[in-house]
Design an enzyme around this catalytic site. Structure first.
Site, PDB file in Angstrom:
ATOM      1  N   LYS A  33      -5.696  29.920 -15.429  1.00  0.00           N
ATOM      2  CA  LYS A  33      -4.819  29.251 -16.392  1.00  0.00           C
ATOM      3  C   LYS A  33      -4.782  29.995 -17.725  1.00  0.00           C
ATOM      4  O   LYS A  33      -5.687  30.776 -18.043  1.00  0.00           O
ATOM      5  CB  LYS A  33      -5.290  27.812 -16.643  1.00  0.00           C
ATOM      6  CG  LYS A  33      -5.562  27.005 -15.400  1.00  0.00           C
ATOM      7  CD  LYS A  33      -5.978  25.581 -15.758  1.00  0.00           C
ATOM      8  CE  LYS A  33      -6.673  24.911 -14.607  1.00  0.00           C
ATOM      9  NZ  LYS A  33      -8.026  25.439 -14.382  1.00  0.00           N
ATOM     10  N   VAL A  70     -10.280  30.172 -20.350  1.00  0.00           N
ATOM     11  CA  VAL A  70     -11.105  29.576 -21.394  1.00  0.00           C
ATOM     12  C   VAL A  70     -12.462  29.081 -20.894  1.00  0.00           C
ATOM     13  O   VAL A  70     -13.358  28.840 -21.695  1.00  0.00           O
ATOM     14  CB  VAL A  70     -10.340  28.415 -22.071  1.00  0.00           C
ATOM     15  CG1 VAL A  70     -10.290  27.180 -21.161  1.00  0.00           C
ATOM     16  CG2 VAL A  70     -10.924  28.068 -23.429  1.00  0.00           C
ATOM     17  N   TYR A  71     -12.636  28.928 -19.600  1.00  0.00           N
ATOM     18  CA  TYR A  71     -13.900  28.389 -19.088  1.00  0.00           C
ATOM     19  C   TYR A  71     -15.057  29.329 -19.423  1.00  0.00           C
ATOM     20  O   TYR A  71     -15.089  30.476 -18.973  1.00  0.00           O
ATOM     21  CB  TYR A  71     -13.841  28.168 -17.576  1.00  0.00           C
ATOM     22  CG  TYR A  71     -12.893  27.085 -17.112  1.00  0.00           C
ATOM     23  CD1 TYR A  71     -12.359  26.152 -18.005  1.00  0.00           C
ATOM     24  CD2 TYR A  71     -12.540  26.981 -15.774  1.00  0.00           C
ATOM     25  CE1 TYR A  71     -11.495  25.160 -17.573  1.00  0.00           C
ATOM     26  CE2 TYR A  71     -11.675  25.984 -15.339  1.00  0.00           C
ATOM     27  CZ  TYR A  71     -11.155  25.079 -16.236  1.00  0.00           C
ATOM     28  OH  TYR A  71     -10.292  24.097 -15.800  1.00  0.00           O
ATOM     29  N   SER A  72     -15.975  28.802 -20.203  1.00  0.00           N
ATOM     30  CA  SER A  72     -17.152  29.568 -20.625  1.00  0.00           C
ATOM     31  C   SER A  72     -16.771  30.937 -21.169  1.00  0.00           C
ATOM     32  O   SER A  72     -17.374  31.967 -20.843  1.00  0.00           O
ATOM     33  CB  SER A  72     -18.163  29.701 -19.477  1.00  0.00           C
ATOM     34  OG  SER A  72     -18.685  28.445 -19.132  1.00  0.00           O
TER      35      SER A  72
END
Length: 323
Positions: free
Chosen positions: A88, A60-62
């Site tokens: 993750k 989900v990061y960026s």
């Protein structure tokens, strides 16, 4: 650099983990304070050259661009077998059914998407980002086990949840002969210590590696309480984590840092290193000095009196960071 075992596994990881949430393209829908690829690459290279071998990111990061940037940097600056790569799954990656969560469908789809973005055949540590209340834990644990058996992940880990939820997942794995979690990535620092009540003692007893996120409390432990940054102004999640009373702890970190003649970040991290439950704090960086301070913290030793002085003003918090 110092290296430690991740819990009771044989896996050796650096005593500092490079947190990769600060790497990503804001234009892709990521955090406004995240660094694009051009600015991220020198920091990743600096970490690798300093001996940090443990890198933590998330799908989900960026909007996935963190994984892409990290994957390309690893291929250019080192070899895959020299790094311990963690990512993750859980948060929403696309609209509609099965675009989030820990169902078998979501896990199987997202591990393949993460591997594609990272440009690798496997991750060393595949973590559930949060507990999924809408999916049976048996479904999640069996799917994660199958990911490991398929060779797409070597170990599995979990992140912020209640201790009973974590132990329930472990029990389900044990009962069925499935892969157990080897690590817990939880919210822990000098101004949020609620994990000391149950999760940290549990991990110590069970031999679970602990890799705390926000060990510097979103940077609050490194600067004056009222000082503003681009992140404090735009990080809506971060605004939910701390309270005005925490100012006193921040001020004491500044006092001890002045006594020792070191930056505040080194004091805050040195306090974490004292805890036998903590394996490797996850440090997010946006400047070279952030890495320098994190590594130097391994050489800072606090006395029992200094640690007690830092801990004394702590006041209980509402549970934060689980959602």
């Amino acid at each position: 650099m110092e290296y430690v075992k991740l819990g009771t596994t044989g896996l050796e990881v650096s005593a500092i983990t490079l947190g990769c949430m600060s790497f990503g393209e804001p234009s892709a829908g990521g955090h406004q304070w995240a660094l694009g690829e051009e600015a991220s690459r020198p920091l990743i290279r600096q970490a690798l050259e300093a001996g940090i071998n443990f890198l933590d990111t998330a799908n989900v990061y960026s909007a996935g661009t963190s994984e892409e940037i990290v994957g390309r940097a690893i291929r250019e600056f080192t070899t895959r077998d020299q790094v311990v790569l963690a990512t993750k799954v859980f948060n929403r990656m696309r609209p509609g059914p099965n675009g989030a969560g820990l169902s078998r469908a979501a896990i199987m789809m997202e591990i393949d998407n993460s591997l594609r973005r990272l440009g690798t055949d496997y991750v060393d540590l595949y973590q559930i980002h949060r507990f999924d209340y809408s999916t049976p834990i048996e479904e999640t644990m069996e799917a994660l086990h199958d990911v490991v058996k398929a060779g797409k992940a070597r170990y599995i880990g979990a992140s912020s949840m209640y201790a009973w939820q974590f132990m329930k997942a472990q029990a389900v794995a044990d009962l069925n002969g499935w892969t157990r979690f080897v690590s817990m990535q939880n919210h822990y620092n000098l101004i949020y210590r609620e994990e000391e009540r149950e999760m940290l003692p549990l991990c110590l007893e069970e031999g679970i590696g602990v890799i705390p996120w926000s060990p510097l409390a979103r940077g609050r432990l490194t600067r004056d309480w009222d000082e503003k940054t681009a992140r404090t102004e735009t990080d809506e999640f971060g605004k939910t984590l701390y309270q005005p009373d925490d100012r006193v702890v921040v001020e004491r970190v500044a006092e001890v840092a002045q006594q020792l003649g070191v930056p505040r970040a080194q004091v805050a991290l040195a306090w974490l290193h004292r805890n036998p439950a903590v394996t490797s704090p996850i440090v997010g960086v946006t400047k070279p000095q952030h890495l320098t301070d994190a590594i130097a913290s391994l050489e800072v030793t606090l006395t029992d009196e200094q640690a007690a002085y830092l801990e004394e003003p702590y006041r209980p918090h509402e549970v934060a960071g689980f959602e």
